[in-house]
Design an enzyme around this catalytic site. Structure first.
Site, PDB file in Angstrom:
ATOM      1  N   SER A 159      -4.910  -0.841   3.952  1.00 14.08           N
ATOM      2  CA  SER A 159      -4.668   0.341   3.123  1.00 14.08           C
ATOM      3  C   SER A 159      -5.133   0.205   1.677  1.00 14.08           C
ATOM      4  CB  SER A 159      -3.188   0.733   3.148  1.00 14.08           C
ATOM      5  OG  SER A 159      -2.416  -0.185   2.419  1.00 14.08           O
ATOM      6  N   LYS A 216       0.790  -0.102  -2.993  1.00 13.13           N
ATOM      7  CA  LYS A 216       0.024   1.145  -3.158  1.00 13.13           C
ATOM      8  C   LYS A 216      -0.276   1.379  -4.632  1.00 13.13           C
ATOM      9  CE  LYS A 216       0.699   2.181   1.197  1.00 13.13           C
ATOM     10  NZ  LYS A 216      -0.308   1.767   2.115  1.00 13.13           N
TER      11      LYS A 216
END
Length: 156
Positions: free
Chosen positions: A41, A87
């Site tokens: 990710s 993230k």
């Protein structure tokens, strides 16, 4: 084979001095942490498989520095509460986010509520992020990633 001081020379020196032990433990528990980041990710910023990052907890928890848009952070996942996710903060409270919903494939809009942030992975095709679970509470953010220890690189 593992002969006392030859196997753990640094640990023995730390345990011999209570002040060193306390400082070392405090540094590891409250200031810096090295969680492992798995998954694609955050590629290419973080390689994904068996990457270790250095996270600054101190500045944000103790010094009360604000998280900035663009910071790469470690937060608790809203879906799996005890599982940390890595993230990038893409929007902060009050900002409007336009995104394609992974569930419907339609364009949607969201205004980030007070005390929340919008988290996205750098590799959106392979990222479970705020597009899936919505805005994340600031209190769920654990710290800012500033160094990728393995493979070594500075996070900006």
């Amino acid at each position: 084979m593992f002969q006392g001081e030859h196997f753990f020379p640094i640990s023995i020196q730390i345990f011999d001095n209570p002040l060193k032990y306390t400082l070392h433990t405090s540094l590891l528990l409250f200031v810096l942490c090295t969680p492992q980041c798995d998954g694609p990710s955050m590629f290419p910023t973080i390689e994904g498989k068996n990457s270790f990052v250095l996270v600054d907890y101190f500045s944000y928890k103790v010094m009360r520095q604000a998280f900035q848009k663009g910071d790469v952070v470690v937060a608790l996942s809203p879906c799996h509460f005890y599982r940390p996710v890595c993230k990038r903060i893409c929007a902060i409270e009050g900002e409007e986010v336009c995104y394609e919903s992974p569930q419907t494939g339609q364009q949607e809009r969201c205004v980030v509520p007070e005390d929340h942030v919008w988290l996205l992975g750098d590799n959106p095709d392979f990222s479970g992020d705020s597009r899936h679970y919505g805005p994340v509470r600031r209190r769920n953010i654990r710290g800012r990633v500033f160094v990728n220890l393995w493979p070594l690189s500075i996070i900006t």
